[in-house]
Design an enzyme around this catalytic site. Sequence first.
Site, mmCIF file in Angstrom:
data_model
loop_
_atom_site.group_PDB
_atom_site.id
_atom_site.type_symbol
_atom_site.label_atom_id
_atom_site.label_comp_id
_atom_site.label_asym_id
_atom_site.label_seq_id
_atom_site.Cartn_x
_atom_site.Cartn_y
_atom_site.Cartn_z
ATOM 1 N N GLU A 5 47.210 53.435 29.336
ATOM 2 C CA GLU A 5 47.818 54.738 30.161
ATOM 3 C C GLU A 5 46.857 55.377 31.013
ATOM 4 O O GLU A 5 46.189 56.227 30.377
ATOM 5 C CB GLU A 5 48.465 55.452 29.470
ATOM 6 C CG GLU A 5 49.133 56.824 30.028
ATOM 7 C CD GLU A 5 49.580 57.619 29.014
ATOM 8 O OE1 GLU A 5 50.506 58.888 29.545
ATOM 9 O OE2 GLU A 5 49.520 57.784 27.681
ATOM 10 N N LYS A 52 51.518 52.312 31.208
ATOM 11 C CA LYS A 52 52.269 53.546 31.155
ATOM 12 C C LYS A 52 51.492 54.211 32.429
ATOM 13 O O LYS A 52 50.341 54.618 32.287
ATOM 14 C CB LYS A 52 52.053 54.311 29.875
ATOM 15 C CG LYS A 52 52.776 55.641 29.745
ATOM 16 C CD LYS A 52 53.275 56.235 28.546
ATOM 17 C CE LYS A 52 53.658 57.655 28.694
ATOM 18 N NZ LYS A 52 54.247 58.176 27.323
#
Length: 303
Positions: A178, A215
């Site tokens: 992420e 993500k």
Amino acid sequence: MQMLDQDMSNKIAAGDGFIAALDQSGGSTPKALKGYGIEEGAWTTEEEMFGLIHQMRSRIITSPAFSGDKVIGAILFERTMDGAVDGKPTPAALIERGVVPFIKIDKGLEDEANGVQLMKPNPGLDALLARAKALGVFGTKERSVINLANAEGIAAVVAQQFEVGRQVLAAGLMPIIEPEVNIKSPERAEADAIMLAEILKNLDALPEGEQVMLKLSLPAKAGLFDPLVDHPKVLRVVALSGGFSRTEACAELAKNRGIIASFSRALLNDLRHQMTDEEFDASLGEAIDEIHAASTAKTPVAA
């Protein structure tokens, strides 16, 4: 029915749903509790504070609205993973509902340098990964932040993310990488493009047959992340809400094919401690339906 690793992998790869982010940690817990209608004076110790947030998460996980039909995964904070829901370890309680458990593993962010915030060192990571694996957790999530379109900074963030990702893979877990682009960045579109190039470079360096998840903030230019959605080394691309309201986040998400939500604030925003169970379940169900539609049918609910 116990889901095995392969079942969990299949569910995440092809599941018709989204991932709930229930992983607010120490620093953001008072804020999360305030949003839930519990003011700071309601606890005197950190233990009591974490007890209150665990009650909130338990209430979400045990709600009839929260099932594997629409919520295919959930990201937990370490303390939530170690806690119990319905008398079972939290990961087991999720698996029983058909929800694949993940855990947040980063220890927070360094101060900004080169327009980015790297992850802090994480010396206890191998022990945490072994504990998570033993509890039936499928994957992990680690977050860094990109504030400016600084090529050197972004390259460092993505390289660090993949380095930790390889450590997670070696422990037999699926990493969610992420590198969050700040949606308020004045250089958001440029940062998206530099990050995309760096991620593709790092994906190509992964050994054949290995996969990671990503993500990402929803891109300023819709469809920009199509090459990641289609990449053989990416199990699934999920999006964070990043400060957008639920309506805004769902509208942006619906413009990007193949990307599903992994929302936190946009999922939990309307839930209140004071609600009756009926009100709570109805409010959570409405949020889940809206995010599910934007993730799968790609139809945002009209504002």
